[in-house]
Every structure is written in structure tokens, then in C-alpha cells.
Design an enzyme around this catalytic site. Structure first.
Site, PDB file in Angstrom:
ATOM      1  N   CYS A 173      33.870  54.527  42.694  1.00 42.66           N
ATOM      2  CA  CYS A 173      33.807  55.561  41.668  1.00 42.66           C
ATOM      3  C   CYS A 173      33.104  54.995  40.444  1.00 42.66           C
ATOM      4  O   CYS A 173      32.765  53.808  40.390  1.00 42.66           O
ATOM      5  CB  CYS A 173      35.206  56.053  41.315  1.00 42.66           C
ATOM      6  SG  CYS A 173      36.278  54.801  40.584  1.00 42.66           S
ATOM      7  N   GLU A 191      36.942  49.873  41.266  1.00 39.09           N
ATOM      8  CA  GLU A 191      36.259  51.150  41.536  1.00 39.09           C
ATOM      9  C   GLU A 191      36.604  51.735  42.901  1.00 39.09           C
ATOM     10  O   GLU A 191      36.066  52.792  43.244  1.00 39.09           O
ATOM     11  CB  GLU A 191      34.751  50.963  41.430  1.00 39.09           C
ATOM     12  CG  GLU A 191      34.264  50.551  40.033  1.00 39.09           C
ATOM     13  CD  GLU A 191      34.409  49.063  39.762  1.00 39.09           C
ATOM     14  OE1 GLU A 191      34.829  48.327  40.674  1.00 39.09           O
ATOM     15  OE2 GLU A 191      34.117  48.647  38.620  1.00 39.09           O
ATOM     16  N   SER A 192      37.377  51.097  43.704  1.00 38.50           N
ATOM     17  CA  SER A 192      37.929  51.559  44.992  1.00 38.50           C
ATOM     18  C   SER A 192      37.955  50.419  46.015  1.00 38.50           C
ATOM     19  O   SER A 192      38.761  49.516  45.874  1.00 38.50           O
ATOM     20  CB  SER A 192      37.274  52.820  45.535  1.00 38.50           C
ATOM     21  OG  SER A 192      37.631  53.938  44.729  1.00 38.50           O
ATOM     22  N   HIS A 239      35.098  45.685  59.670  1.00 39.90           N
ATOM     23  CA  HIS A 239      35.707  45.275  60.936  1.00 39.90           C
ATOM     24  C   HIS A 239      34.556  44.991  61.888  1.00 39.90           C
ATOM     25  O   HIS A 239      33.668  45.832  62.057  1.00 39.90           O
ATOM     26  CB  HIS A 239      36.628  46.370  61.476  1.00 39.90           C
ATOM     27  CG  HIS A 239      37.623  46.829  60.466  1.00 39.90           C
ATOM     28  ND1 HIS A 239      38.750  46.108  60.136  1.00 39.90           N
ATOM     29  CD2 HIS A 239      37.624  47.914  59.650  1.00 39.90           C
ATOM     30  CE1 HIS A 239      39.412  46.740  59.193  1.00 39.90           C
ATOM     31  NE2 HIS A 239      38.749  47.840  58.868  1.00 39.90           N
ATOM     32  N   SER A 272      38.193  41.170  60.236  1.00 41.34           N
ATOM     33  CA  SER A 272      38.512  42.310  59.393  1.00 41.34           C
ATOM     34  C   SER A 272      38.598  41.815  57.964  1.00 41.34           C
ATOM     35  O   SER A 272      39.135  40.728  57.715  1.00 41.34           O
ATOM     36  CB  SER A 272      39.858  42.942  59.789  1.00 41.34           C
ATOM     37  OG  SER A 272      39.727  43.726  60.952  1.00 41.34           O
TER      38      SER A 272
END
Lengths: 151, 151
Positions: free
Chosen positions: A119, A98-99, A104, A91
Site C-alpha cells: 500500500c 506496507e503489507s 514458495h 518458503s
């Protein structure tokens, strides 16, 4: 009006203990996107790799995440990977200005579940060829959400 | 056959510097889900809050993420939050034994983009009332992906 989107200059952060919180110098450079008359916060890709290889290689996964951040023109703030046994699944999350990108993996099934949400001017679709090059999937599926789309 | 899904006993991890990698003692307890004849890795919810309050409160956001992990029966491995200026937006990721929860907020728009991906027995739908209680949204949208669904 420029709506500030959480973005700052690209200093990678260091985390201490379980939680890391940075209060940063404001350097807004992004905002809600408006394209073809549609206004939204960012593009969130759901990326599935099937028949993929090396999904238990945590070092390769970290390189792929870092390369994907660079390829999409995003800014890495924090990266965390976790290796599981006995299946060797990985993981990983990369927190971006930007986010984020997350992954996983289920090596025993040749399956990896990525998502890439960005974004501003960063382009998450440019992550996909990086993952294809790293993990040689037989099949890739990409679904797109325009997050924060004004209805 | 039980397919191992990355899950371990619930020790929260501590991170050092930019990257944290834990190699853990194997304690698999989950596996690919099969319900109504559909076999898949986990449920990934795309959760949008509109007209929400307190989206610039990073401490409330951390509590909401931790409460959402508990409510859904998941195991927290690592949490990272980042506070942005000047808009006060918060990005946060909670890495779980069962996958992850993430959030990115735009307080000036009353908008928060969550996602909650969980494999095994954890139920990401139980995150939604936690976020509603914390942020009082006027509107909530939830979209569901069954990740790793065998076609």
C-alpha cells in the site's frame, strides 16, 4: 481525509518464540491510494517464475526478498524463511510496513510462486526485476489485484 | 512421479531475532496437484472482507488465523502479527507447511485483505467461513488463482 495505512518507521522487529507482536509508535505516512479516480488500499501482484534457477538457495532467496523490499521502497518489519527437504524448496515471508512479500519455490520444477502486496507509495512492480536477476527465469507471469478497490 | 511440495510434520517453529530458518527432517507428503486434467502447485485465494468488525483486535485476528489453519487442514510453522497505530490495523502472516495465509486490515474502513495459498490436500476455501464468523463482514469477495498451473 487521510486514511491511515499500517506504516511505521522502519525498525526491523525481533521475534520471540512462535508469535511476535509489536505495538508501535504511530508514524502514519500512507493512506488509501486514489489514482485515475480509483480508490484502493494497495496493489497485490501475483508473480510466477518458470524455468528458474537456484530456487533451493535459501540465502539467495533471503537476499532477493530483502533487495526486493529495498527496490520497491518498502519498509521491512519481519522476515522468516523456511527450507524444506528433500526438494530444497524455500518458503519465505517478508512482513512490511506496507503489507508483505511471500515466496514458495519448487526447485525440481523450476517454479517459484511470489506475491507482493504494498500500500501507499511503495511499488511492488519493482520487485520483479530483482527476482529475474536472482533466479534467471525463462518466463515470468505477473497478475495484478487492486486490493480494497471501492466499487 | 511424486513432486515434493514443501511439507513436513507439524512442529510449530520458534524464531530467534529477525530471521528464522529451519532445516527440517524430510517428511514429504504432498506434491503437485492434478485435478480434472489440470496440474498445478496449489490454490491461492484472494479474500476481501468489507463492512467487517473487530479488525483492530489483534488477539481475535491471531485466533482467526490459527482457526483458519486448522479448518483448512494445514500445518502451522510460524505466525507473526503486527499491530499498527493510530488506526489499529493488523498485519499478520501464518507460514504453513502448505504455503501461507496473510492478512492486512484497515479497521477505519471495515476492510480486510486476506490471502490463503495452500498446496497439497489442504483446502484454503475452508478459511473463509472462519473469517466470516470472526469479523462479521457485510460482503466477502474471493478470487482464485491456481498457482503453478502447467500451461
Amino acid at each position: 481525509m487521510r486514511d491511515a495505512c499500517p506504516v511505521e518507521a522502519g525498525q526491523e522487529t525481533q521475534t520471540g518464540r512462535l508469535k511476535a507482536v509489536e505495538r508501535t509508535t504511530p508514524q502514519p505516512k500512507d493512506f488509501f491510494i486514489e489514482r485515475d479516480g480509483v480508490r484502493y488500499a494497495g496493489t497485490h501482484l501475483i508473480i510466477d517464475l518458470w524455468g528458474a534457477e537456484h530456487l533451493d538457495d535459501i540465502d539467495l532467496m533471503e537476499r532477493a526478498l530483502r533487495d526486493a523490499v529495498d527496490a520497491s521502497g518498502a519498509t521491512l518489519l519481519h522476515i522468516h524463511l523456511h527450507h524444506f527437504e528433500p526438494n530444497g524448496g524455500v518458503s519465505g515471508v517478508a512482513v512490511l510496513a506496507e503489507s508483505h512479500i511471500s515466496v514458495h519455490s519448487w526447485p525440481e520444477r523450476g517454479y517459484a510462486a511470489f506475491d507482493a502486496f504494498m500500500c501507499g507509495d511503495a511499488d511492488p512492480s519493482l520487485c520483479v526485476p530483482v527476482f529475474e536477476e536472482a533466479f534467471s527465469p525463462e518466463r515470468v507471469e505477473v497478475q495484478t489485484h487492486l486490493r480494497g478497490r471501492a466499487l
